[in-house]
Design a protein around this motif. Structure first.
Motif, PDB file in Angstrom:
ATOM      1  N   LEU A 200      87.691  50.958  31.791  1.00 31.79           N
ATOM      2  CA  LEU A 200      87.418  51.031  33.226  1.00 31.79           C
ATOM      3  C   LEU A 200      87.667  49.698  33.928  1.00 31.79           C
ATOM      4  N   LEU A 201      87.507  48.595  33.203  1.00 33.28           N
ATOM      5  CA  LEU A 201      87.743  47.266  33.785  1.00 33.28           C
ATOM      6  C   LEU A 201      89.214  46.861  33.733  1.00 33.28           C
ATOM      7  N   ASP A 202      90.024  47.666  33.100  1.00 27.56           N
ATOM      8  CA  ASP A 202      91.445  47.346  32.944  1.00 27.56           C
ATOM      9  C   ASP A 202      92.205  47.701  34.217  1.00 27.56           C
ATOM     10  N   THR A 203      92.019  46.875  35.254  1.00 31.34           N
ATOM     11  CA  THR A 203      92.716  47.088  36.523  1.00 31.34           C
ATOM     12  C   THR A 203      93.347  45.779  36.976  1.00 31.34           C
ATOM     13  N   LYS A 204      94.331  45.903  37.839  1.00 30.00           N
ATOM     14  CA  LYS A 204      95.005  44.706  38.342  1.00 30.00           C
ATOM     15  C   LYS A 204      94.033  43.817  39.117  1.00 30.00           C
ATOM     16  N   GLU A 205      93.156  44.440  39.904  1.00 33.41           N
ATOM     17  CA  GLU A 205      92.199  43.663  40.698  1.00 33.41           C
ATOM     18  C   GLU A 205      91.283  42.832  39.807  1.00 33.41           C
ATOM     19  N   HIS A 206      90.821  43.422  38.719  1.00 31.77           N
ATOM     20  CA  HIS A 206      89.967  42.668  37.803  1.00 31.77           C
ATOM     21  C   HIS A 206      90.763  41.566  37.109  1.00 31.77           C
ATOM     22  N   ALA A 207      92.008  41.867  36.768  1.00 35.45           N
ATOM     23  CA  ALA A 207      92.847  40.876  36.090  1.00 35.45           C
ATOM     24  C   ALA A 207      93.151  39.679  36.987  1.00 35.45           C
ATOM     25  N   CYS A 208      93.129  39.892  38.289  1.00 37.13           N
ATOM     26  CA  CYS A 208      93.418  38.808  39.244  1.00 37.13           C
ATOM     27  C   CYS A 208      92.218  37.893  39.469  1.00 37.13           C
ATOM     28  N   ASN A 209      91.106  38.160  38.784  1.00 30.54           N
ATOM     29  CA  ASN A 209      89.877  37.417  39.074  1.00 30.54           C
ATOM     30  C   ASN A 209      89.175  36.896  37.827  1.00 30.54           C
ATOM     31  N   ILE A 210      89.946  36.447  36.833  1.00 31.78           N
ATOM     32  CA  ILE A 210      89.323  35.945  35.601  1.00 31.78           C
ATOM     33  C   ILE A 210      89.418  34.427  35.475  1.00 31.78           C
ATOM     34  N   GLY A 211      89.817  33.766  36.567  1.00 33.36           N
ATOM     35  CA  GLY A 211      89.867  32.307  36.535  1.00 33.36           C
ATOM     36  C   GLY A 211      91.264  31.785  36.283  1.00 33.36           C
ATOM     37  N   GLU A 212      91.355  30.767  35.468  1.00 34.19           N
ATOM     38  CA  GLU A 212      92.619  30.066  35.223  1.00 34.19           C
ATOM     39  C   GLU A 212      93.725  30.994  34.718  1.00 34.19           C
ATOM     40  N   HIS A 213      93.362  31.994  33.956  1.00 36.84           N
ATOM     41  CA  HIS A 213      94.353  32.878  33.338  1.00 36.84           C
ATOM     42  C   HIS A 213      94.515  34.205  34.087  1.00 36.84           C
ATOM     43  N   SER A 214      94.201  34.204  35.367  1.00 34.69           N
ATOM     44  CA  SER A 214      94.298  35.422  36.169  1.00 34.69           C
ATOM     45  C   SER A 214      95.739  35.916  36.283  1.00 34.69           C
ATOM     46  N   PHE A 215      95.865  37.209  36.482  1.00 33.60           N
ATOM     47  CA  PHE A 215      97.178  37.817  36.709  1.00 33.60           C
ATOM     48  C   PHE A 215      97.700  37.391  38.076  1.00 33.60           C
ATOM     49  N   ARG A 216      98.983  37.023  38.127  1.00 30.85           N
ATOM     50  CA  ARG A 216      99.614  36.634  39.388  1.00 30.85           C
ATOM     51  C   ARG A 216     100.925  37.393  39.531  1.00 30.85           C
ATOM     52  N   GLU A 217     101.065  38.057  40.668  1.00 29.35           N
ATOM     53  CA  GLU A 217     102.261  38.866  40.909  1.00 29.35           C
ATOM     54  C   GLU A 217     103.533  38.039  40.768  1.00 29.35           C
ATOM     55  N   THR A 283      89.178  57.490  22.101  1.00 27.89           N
ATOM     56  CA  THR A 283      89.927  58.307  23.064  1.00 27.89           C
ATOM     57  C   THR A 283      90.568  57.438  24.133  1.00 27.89           C
ATOM     58  N   TYR A 284      89.816  56.467  24.616  1.00 30.96           N
ATOM     59  CA  TYR A 284      90.326  55.561  25.642  1.00 30.96           C
ATOM     60  C   TYR A 284      90.750  54.254  24.993  1.00 30.96           C
ATOM     61  N   ASP A 285      91.944  53.820  25.321  1.00 34.14           N
ATOM     62  CA  ASP A 285      92.499  52.594  24.750  1.00 34.14           C
ATOM     63  C   ASP A 285      92.008  51.391  25.545  1.00 34.14           C
ATOM     64  N   LYS A 286      91.407  50.437  24.870  1.00 35.68           N
ATOM     65  CA  LYS A 286      90.874  49.258  25.552  1.00 35.68           C
ATOM     66  C   LYS A 286      91.929  48.192  25.820  1.00 35.68           C
ATOM     67  N   GLU A 287      93.114  48.341  25.232  1.00 36.19           N
ATOM     68  CA  GLU A 287      94.147  47.328  25.402  1.00 36.19           C
ATOM     69  C   GLU A 287      94.597  47.241  26.864  1.00 36.19           C
ATOM     70  N   THR A 288      95.001  46.055  27.265  1.00 30.65           N
ATOM     71  CA  THR A 288      95.440  45.809  28.637  1.00 30.65           C
ATOM     72  C   THR A 288      96.648  46.681  29.000  1.00 30.65           C
ATOM     73  N   PHE A 289      96.642  47.183  30.234  1.00 33.22           N
ATOM     74  CA  PHE A 289      97.661  48.062  30.817  1.00 33.22           C
ATOM     75  C   PHE A 289      97.508  49.520  30.380  1.00 33.22           C
ATOM     76  N   SER A 290      96.439  49.840  29.627  1.00 34.92           N
ATOM     77  CA  SER A 290      96.234  51.231  29.210  1.00 34.92           C
ATOM     78  C   SER A 290      95.773  52.106  30.373  1.00 34.92           C
ATOM     79  N   ASN A 291      95.015  51.506  31.288  1.00 33.63           N
ATOM     80  CA  ASN A 291      94.509  52.237  32.451  1.00 33.63           C
ATOM     81  C   ASN A 291      95.610  52.279  33.518  1.00 33.63           C
ATOM     82  N   LYS A 292      96.471  53.277  33.425  1.00 36.77           N
ATOM     83  CA  LYS A 292      97.635  53.362  34.316  1.00 36.77           C
ATOM     84  C   LYS A 292      97.224  53.396  35.786  1.00 36.77           C
ATOM     85  N   GLU A 293      96.160  54.134  36.074  1.00 34.39           N
ATOM     86  CA  GLU A 293      95.694  54.229  37.461  1.00 34.39           C
ATOM     87  C   GLU A 293      95.223  52.872  37.976  1.00 34.39           C
ATOM     88  N   GLY A 294      94.615  52.084  37.102  1.00 37.29           N
ATOM     89  CA  GLY A 294      94.110  50.776  37.507  1.00 37.29           C
ATOM     90  C   GLY A 294      95.200  49.758  37.788  1.00 37.29           C
TER      91      GLY A 294
END
Length: 296
Positions: A200-217, A283-294
């Motif tokens: 459920l936390l595997d979303t782009k918005e969450h990835a953009c807010n983890i500090g130094e290693h945040s996701f950047r477009e 059933t749900y994959d915890k790996e990053t990018f598994s939550n397609k909707e996120g």
């Protein structure tokens, strides 16, 4: 900020209230904090005698419990330094087994105690609503591909062991030990539930807010899928209340905090119990990018 034993800080609370806390022990990065009974809509004076007292929790299941806990993490900039009051002998001898890796709710005990006396009906209603939310979460198996999950309350009780000691490694080992006492079916339910909450936390918005290693477009290739997974583990470890807030408000994701060890607790508990490798696909994959909707 450099902290000194005896330092008093005002803590902003909801509804424009302030609490007052005192630093009573420092062990490396761990701070033992005492909440005083002070609560008001203005900053306290260092001469206020109530700052020398210790708040006692008595709401609901508490029984005159001193409001003292160990805290780790970055000291909040919004806390206001009031002054310093030398430690008493009693304060030097205070001990606590309560540990938090966030300052988010430090000082809030006095607010909850105040509400228990002056606003109990609303407080009880909030708790009841939270319990209703828990019941809804417990029905996740009906709403998400009929996945069977661990009872929500049981899951979070187990997770609370991680921060029940001053050392995270000790807390992780406590969790493994408790899991190993459960039936194999329950260990699998724990792993299924953990994976689902990480998913459920595997979303782009969450990835953009983890500090130094945040996701950047603009630099997607520099993003570490592993570190984001470990950051989500840190978020889950902080407990139900904070997890739910992070889920709703991605900007609250822990900054530069990672807890890779959480990924192995179920397998280590199983191996401790059965003496063989834990083979289980959730059933749900915890790996990053598994939550397609996120990530859409």
């Amino acid at each position: 900020m450099h902290l000194t034993l005896g330092d008093i800080f005002a803590v902003p609370l909801p509804n424009k209230f302030f609490a007052a806390i005192k630093i009573i022990n420092i062990v490396e990065k761990d701070i033992l904090v005492k909440t005083t009974p002070y609560i008001d809509t203005f900053l306290p004076s260092i001469t206020n005698p109530i700052l020398k007292e210790t708040l006692r929790n008595n709401r609901f299941f508490y029984n005159n419990t001193p409001a003292i806990k160990w805290v780790n993490g970055e000291f909040p900039k919004e806390f206001v330094f009031i002054g310093n009051i030398p430690l008493t002998d009693q304060e030097r001898n205070w001990r606590s087994s309560t540990f938090s890796e966030t300052w988010s709710y430090v000082g809030y005990d006095v607010y909850d105690e105040w509400r228990y006396i002056h606003d109990r009906e609303a407080l009880e209603k909030e708790i009841e609503e939270q319990e209703q939310k828990d019941m809804i979460i417990d029905e996740d198996n009906k709403k998400h591909k009929d996945v069977k999950l661990m009872n929500n309350s049981d899951f979070w009780k187990l997770m609370s062991l991680i921060h029940s000691t001053r050392q995270i490694k000790e807390g992780i080992q406590l969790l493994i030990t408790e899991l190993a006492k459960l039936k194999v079916k329950e260990i699998k339910l724990f792993e299924e539930t953990l994976s689902f909450k990480l998913y459920l936390l595997d979303t782009k918005e969450h990835a953009c807010n983890i500090g130094e290693h945040s996701f950047r477009e603009e630099k997607p290739n520099t993003f570490s899928v592993d570190l984001f997974l470990y950051a989500r583990c840190a978020a889950v470890s902080k407990g139900e209340k904070i997890y739910n807030e992070i889920l709703d408000i991605p900007k609250l994701m822990p900054k530069n905090e990672f807890l890779e060890e959480l990924l192995d607790v179920a397998s280590e508990a199983y191996e401790e119990k059965k003496g063989k490798e834990f083979i289980f696909n959730t059933t749900y994959d915890k790996e990053t990018f598994s939550n397609k909707e996120g990530w859409s």
